[in-house]
Design a protein around this motif. Structure first.
Motif, PDB file in Angstrom:
ATOM      1  N   HIS A   1      43.239   7.389  -1.265  1.00 33.49           N
ATOM      2  CA  HIS A   1      44.334   7.276  -2.087  1.00 33.49           C
ATOM      3  C   HIS A   1      45.640   7.220  -1.035  1.00 33.49           C
ATOM      4  O   HIS A   1      45.598   7.106   0.062  1.00 33.49           O
ATOM      5  N   LEU A   2      46.389   6.143  -1.882  1.00 31.79           N
ATOM      6  CA  LEU A   2      47.942   5.893  -0.517  1.00 31.79           C
ATOM      7  C   LEU A   2      49.087   6.990  -1.715  1.00 31.79           C
ATOM      8  O   LEU A   2      48.911   7.046  -2.942  1.00 31.79           O
TER       9      LEU A   2
ATOM     10  N   THR B   1      52.030   6.900  -1.679  1.00 32.03           N
ATOM     11  CA  THR B   1      53.270   6.396  -1.971  1.00 32.03           C
ATOM     12  C   THR B   1      53.243   5.129  -2.109  1.00 32.03           C
ATOM     13  O   THR B   1      53.831   4.312  -3.306  1.00 32.03           O
ATOM     14  N   CYS B   2      51.431   4.825  -3.068  1.00 33.54           N
ATOM     15  CA  CYS B   2      50.674   3.719  -4.112  1.00 33.54           C
ATOM     16  C   CYS B   2      51.251   4.115  -5.759  1.00 33.54           C
ATOM     17  O   CYS B   2      50.334   4.460  -5.811  1.00 33.54           O
ATOM     18  N   THR B   3      51.985   2.988  -6.242  1.00 35.68           N
ATOM     19  CA  THR B   3      52.508   3.941  -7.377  1.00 35.68           C
ATOM     20  C   THR B   3      50.943   3.157  -8.263  1.00 35.68           C
ATOM     21  O   THR B   3      50.415   4.582  -9.273  1.00 35.68           O
ATOM     22  N   THR B   4      49.976   2.429  -7.809  1.00 38.98           N
ATOM     23  CA  THR B   4      48.935   2.085  -8.947  1.00 38.98           C
ATOM     24  C   THR B   4      47.972   3.095  -8.240  1.00 38.98           C
ATOM     25  O   THR B   4      47.718   3.535  -9.666  1.00 38.98           O
ATOM     26  N   CYS B   5      47.807   3.926  -7.093  1.00 37.29           N
ATOM     27  CA  CYS B   5      46.916   4.590  -6.379  1.00 37.29           C
ATOM     28  C   CYS B   5      47.561   5.711  -7.979  1.00 37.29           C
ATOM     29  O   CYS B   5      47.236   6.474  -8.728  1.00 37.29           O
TER      30      CYS B   5
ATOM     31  N   LYS C   1      47.214   7.934   4.344  1.00 34.33           N
ATOM     32  CA  LYS C   1      48.311   7.769   5.254  1.00 34.33           C
ATOM     33  C   LYS C   1      48.406   9.100   6.385  1.00 34.33           C
ATOM     34  O   LYS C   1      48.749   9.162   7.446  1.00 34.33           O
TER      35      LYS C   1
ATOM     36  N   THR D   1      45.964   0.996   5.367  1.00 31.50           N
ATOM     37  CA  THR D   1      45.593   0.000   4.669  1.00 31.50           C
ATOM     38  C   THR D   1      45.039  -1.466   4.444  1.00 31.50           C
ATOM     39  O   THR D   1      45.151  -1.730   3.610  1.00 31.50           O
TER      40      THR D   1
ATOM     41  N   ARG E   1      42.101   0.149  -1.757  1.00 32.11           N
ATOM     42  CA  ARG E   1      42.619   1.690  -3.092  1.00 32.11           C
ATOM     43  C   ARG E   1      42.722   1.044  -4.235  1.00 32.11           C
ATOM     44  O   ARG E   1      42.747   0.131  -4.913  1.00 32.11           O
TER      45      ARG E   1
ATOM     46  N   ASN F   1      41.247  -1.205  -7.467  1.00 38.03           N
ATOM     47  CA  ASN F   1      42.264  -1.247  -8.539  1.00 38.03           C
ATOM     48  C   ASN F   1      41.582  -2.256 -10.136  1.00 38.03           C
ATOM     49  O   ASN F   1      42.449  -2.680 -10.720  1.00 38.03           O
TER      50      ASN F   1
END
Length: 120
Positions: free
Chosen positions: A7-8, A10-14, A34, A88, A92, A105
């Motif tokens: 995952h990332l 900083t990614c709100t979806t993750c 990352k 990127t 993800r 997602n």
């Protein structure tokens, strides 16, 4: 059985998917792509489960347009090289449970992941 979640951070979806599926509470090895780059071996393993590098490639990445990739005919080797070069480009999140892989997602995929995690 292997339980891995790419995952990332900083990614709100993750983050929402982690919260929704509770993978972080089910003994998954969490890898923020990352801060901890994907290795060629990890990517090859994902490809073996998903069937192609293209299925792991995100066309939503900003660099996809920046680099003019939409106008190019990309090969499997190109997809592999791009994902390894630029995190990127990995769609993800990617979750692996045993021999099953869940990529991306979209709602259907997240629902299937949630169901698989609930059965653990």
């Amino acid at each position: 059985m292997m339980k891995k979640f790419y995952h990332l951070g900083t990614c709100t979806t993750c983050q929402a998917i982690i919260k929704d599926t509770k993978v972080d509470q089910k003994g998954f090895e969490m890898q923020d792509i990352k801060t901890e780059k994907i290795t060629p071996a990890q990517l090859d393993e994902m490809k073996a489960l998903s069937g192609s590098y293209e299925s792991l490639f995100s066309r939503r990445a900003l660099k996809y347009k920046e680099l003019g990739l939409k106008d190019k005919n990309l090969t499997e080797k190109d997809y592999r090289d791009l994902i390894l070069e630029e995190y990127t480009f990995l769609k993800r999140p990617v979750a692996i449970i045993g021999k099953k892989i869940f990529v991306g997602n979209d709602k259907k995929n997240v629902a299937a992941l949630r169901e698989a995690v609930d059965q653990l």
